[in-house]
Design a protein around this motif. Structure first.
Motif, PDB file in Angstrom:
ATOM      1  N   LYS A 164       0.835  -1.206   0.000  1.00  0.00           N
ATOM      2  CA  LYS A 164       0.000   0.000   0.000  1.00  0.00           C
ATOM      3  C   LYS A 164       0.868   1.255   0.000  1.00  0.00           C
ATOM      4  CE  LYS A 164      -4.142  -1.820   2.288  1.00  0.00           C
ATOM      5  NZ  LYS A 164      -4.981  -1.774   3.531  1.00  0.00           N
ATOM      6  N   VAL A 222       2.257   1.733  -3.475  1.00  0.00           N
ATOM      7  CA  VAL A 222       1.226   2.253  -4.385  1.00  0.00           C
ATOM      8  C   VAL A 222       1.003   3.741  -4.139  1.00  0.00           C
ATOM      9  CG1 VAL A 222      -1.229   2.149  -4.954  1.00  0.00           C
ATOM     10  CG2 VAL A 222       0.074   0.034  -4.699  1.00  0.00           C
ATOM     11  N   GLU A 223       0.995   4.150  -2.861  1.00  0.00           N
ATOM     12  CA  GLU A 223       0.788   5.563  -2.533  1.00  0.00           C
ATOM     13  C   GLU A 223       1.897   6.441  -3.096  1.00  0.00           C
ATOM     14  OE1 GLU A 223       0.461   5.650   1.682  1.00  0.00           O
ATOM     15  OE2 GLU A 223      -1.559   4.779   1.722  1.00  0.00           O
ATOM     16  N   ILE A 237      -4.889   8.158  -5.836  1.00  0.00           N
ATOM     17  CA  ILE A 237      -5.711   7.032  -6.248  1.00  0.00           C
ATOM     18  C   ILE A 237      -6.839   6.801  -5.240  1.00  0.00           C
ATOM     19  CG2 ILE A 237      -4.377   5.262  -5.036  1.00  0.00           C
ATOM     20  CD1 ILE A 237      -4.736   3.462  -7.522  1.00  0.00           C
ATOM     21  N   VAL A 245      -7.709   0.790  -4.716  1.00  0.00           N
ATOM     22  CA  VAL A 245      -6.505   0.121  -4.214  1.00  0.00           C
ATOM     23  C   VAL A 245      -6.872  -1.126  -3.429  1.00  0.00           C
ATOM     24  CG1 VAL A 245      -4.510   0.338  -2.697  1.00  0.00           C
ATOM     25  CG2 VAL A 245      -5.191   2.265  -4.132  1.00  0.00           C
ATOM     26  N   MET A 253      -5.848  -4.782  -4.859  1.00  0.00           N
ATOM     27  CA  MET A 253      -4.854  -5.568  -4.129  1.00  0.00           C
ATOM     28  C   MET A 253      -5.428  -6.906  -3.688  1.00  0.00           C
ATOM     29  SD  MET A 253      -2.629  -2.754  -2.016  1.00  0.00           S
ATOM     30  CE  MET A 253      -1.820  -4.076  -1.141  1.00  0.00           C
ATOM     31  N   LEU A 298      -2.634  -0.915 -12.059  1.00  0.00           N
ATOM     32  CA  LEU A 298      -3.360   0.194 -11.438  1.00  0.00           C
ATOM     33  C   LEU A 298      -3.381   1.418 -12.353  1.00  0.00           C
ATOM     34  CD1 LEU A 298      -2.104  -0.087  -7.746  1.00  0.00           C
ATOM     35  CD2 LEU A 298      -4.453  -0.421  -8.551  1.00  0.00           C
TER      36      LEU A 298
END
Length: 279
Positions: free
Chosen positions: A186, A189-190, A196, A201, A205, A230
């Motif tokens: 996470k 991804v951030e 997003i 997310v 995931m 993503l």
């Protein structure tokens, strides 16, 4: 200075400790891990974090250790001698400096990346033992000894395609980059997508980690492939509810070509979905 990760690279405490330990010991840092876990990017971010230049040596199946030191162009020298070129008097004009030579003669300490060392011949690591240990090598054509002005921070990556020699391993500090857990993923991804949608997310995931658990997959999707997926989901404005209702046991996820990269795995997932629906 200590490496603590960067705003663009999420480094676990274990990885930070490995980098700093290798620097303290003046040993090459040997990094292994699944493809897509950020092994190559680590060297780039260590250089950025510590404010040092980066020299990259990407290894191929045909790469020889000598190329990292220098190459002597005898053919060009012969041709120039036939043309009466005065430059033939100095052999240095025909020496092409390799990445190790460039790192050794740098005016400041650099980060040297030897990327995918396991792609080369099995003797490749052994051929670099002395140079990486003593930080010097001999140039036969000029009878010079090239010594490192500043010992570079050496980061070596391997995809574990072949075993590395014990003598080489003894000279390295080793770290295996484990696949990120959910919380670490996470954070990654951030970093890539600060704006997003949280629901996207979450559901993406769930599908991603469920897909990695499918038994028999030839290639499990990696971190970089999740990031690509993503990006596509955001570009196509996929509703998070579509992913919330996606069960890979009954249907392939949307835009799955970003996650599944060979026909055997596609066939496996289609067969799994068919058998589940039939059952």
């Amino acid at each position: 200075m200590k490496f603590q990760g960067t705003g663009e690279y999420i480094a676990t405490e274990d990885l930070q400790m490995a980098v700093n330990a290798a620097v303290t010991l003046s040993r090459p840092l040997l990094i292994k891990g699944e493809p897509g876990t950020g092994k190559t990017m680590l060297a780039e971010q260590v250089a950025r974090s510590l404010g040092k230049p980066l020299i990259q040596w990407h290894i191929k199946s045909t790469t020889k250790a000598q190329q990292g030191l220098y190459e002597y162009d005898a053919v060009s020298r012969l041709r120039d001698s036939q043309l009466g070129n005065d430059k033939v008097q100095d052999v240095r004009n025909y020496l092409k400096k390799g990445k190790l030579w460039q790192a050794f003669e740098a005016d400041e300490q650099v980060v040297l990346l030897i990327d995918e060392v396991d792609k080369a011949d099995i003797e490749f690591p052994n051929d670099l033992l002395v140079e990486l240990d003593k930080m010097e090598f001999h140039v036969y054509e000029t009878q010079e000894v090239i010594q490192a002005r500043h010992r570079p921070i050496v980061i070596i990556t391997s995809n574990n395609e072949k075993e590395l020699p014990d003598a080489f391993l003894r000279r390295c500090f080793f770290h295996y980059i484990s696949f990120p857990d959910v919380e670490t993923m996470k954070r990654i991804v951030e970093v890539h997508f600060p704006d997003i949608k949280p629901r996207l997310v979450q559901h993406a995931m769930e599908v991603f980690f469920e897909l990695r658990q499918v038994a028999g997959l030839k290639k499990k999707p990696s971190t970089s492939e999740l990031v690509d997926w993503l990006k596509l989901l955001m570009a196509d404005d996929i509703d998070p509810s579509v992913l919330a209702n996606t069960d890979i046991r009954t249907a392939l996820p949307p835009l799955c070509g970003a996650l599944v990269k060979n026909e055997q795995d596609v066939a496996l997932l289609e067969k799994l979905a068919f058998m589940t629906r039939r059952g």
